[in-house]
Design an enzyme around this catalytic site. Structure first.
Site, PDB file in Angstrom:
ATOM      1  N   CYS A  88       0.851  -1.188   0.000  1.00  0.00           N
ATOM      2  CA  CYS A  88       0.000   0.000   0.000  1.00  0.00           C
ATOM      3  C   CYS A  88       0.883   1.234   0.000  1.00  0.00           C
ATOM      4  O   CYS A  88       1.869   1.292   0.748  1.00  0.00           O
ATOM      5  CB  CYS A  88      -0.902  -0.014   1.234  1.00  0.00           C
ATOM      6  N   HIS A 130      -9.122  -3.587  -2.560  1.00  0.00           N
ATOM      7  CA  HIS A 130      -8.185  -2.878  -1.687  1.00  0.00           C
ATOM      8  C   HIS A 130      -8.574  -1.403  -1.582  1.00  0.00           C
ATOM      9  O   HIS A 130      -8.628  -0.843  -0.481  1.00  0.00           O
ATOM     10  CB  HIS A 130      -6.765  -3.038  -2.251  1.00  0.00           C
ATOM     11  N   GLU A 131      -8.843  -0.777  -2.723  1.00  0.00           N
ATOM     12  CA  GLU A 131      -9.181   0.655  -2.718  1.00  0.00           C
ATOM     13  C   GLU A 131     -10.545   0.906  -2.079  1.00  0.00           C
ATOM     14  O   GLU A 131     -10.718   1.885  -1.347  1.00  0.00           O
ATOM     15  CB  GLU A 131      -9.112   1.236  -4.131  1.00  0.00           C
ATOM     16  N   HIS A 134     -10.282   1.082   1.592  1.00  0.00           N
ATOM     17  CA  HIS A 134      -9.810   2.384   2.089  1.00  0.00           C
ATOM     18  C   HIS A 134     -10.976   3.326   2.380  1.00  0.00           C
ATOM     19  O   HIS A 134     -10.913   4.127   3.313  1.00  0.00           O
ATOM     20  CB  HIS A 134      -8.889   3.057   1.065  1.00  0.00           C
TER      21      HIS A 134
END
Length: 155
Positions: A88, A130-131, A134
């Protein structure tokens, strides 16, 4: 368009939940442009608005097949599971193996407000998940099953 500083582990904004974009304006277009510029400069394969200090549900991803911009993205279907390596931009030097859905369908809006539905697998699916994490204040270190490099200070 501008390159922004990427927030790093320990910044409380990375743990906040982002707010949906209610109206797509020139400011949202500018945010998309800034995210892409910052991601490519880093370089990375994805970036979420909270990583540059903006708590809006906006992400960009490019795993080598062209830029994907999504506003208010959500995973609407997921199947299978693959464990793969992740890192990351907000946690430099750390890498770990993370289980993710092998195939996902993600729905969001493009910069013109049109609904996009993307079916993704492999690295593309991993980067999208993954994004999107966030946007909910979730970091990959929260899901690591095995560390590949230096372990960061926060778990």
């Amino acid at each position: 368009m501008a390159i922004h500083k990427i927030l790093t582990l320990g910044d409380p904004l990375l743990r906040e939940k982002s707010q949906p974009v209610r109206k797509i304006t020139s400011n949202v277009w500018k945010l998309l442009d800034n995210l892409a510029d910052t991601m490519y400069d880093a370089p990375g394969v994805g970036l979420a608005a909270p990583q540059i200090g903006v708590l809006k549900r906006v992400i960009v991803v490019d795993v080598g097949e062209g830029l994907t911009e999504l506003i208010n993205p959500e995973v609407i279907a997921a199947s299978g599971e693959e464990v793969g390596a992740e890192g990351c931009l907000s946690i430099p030097g750390a890498q770990g193996e993370v289980p993710r859905a092998a195939v996902v369908t993600v729905r969001g809006l493009d910069r013109h407000g049109r609904v996009r539905e993307i079916r993704a697998e492999g690295l593309y699916a991993r980067a999208l998940q993954h994004e999107i994490d966030h946007l909910d204040g979730i970091l990959f270190i929260d899901k690591v099953v095995r560390w590949l490099e230096n372990q960061p200070g926060e778990r």
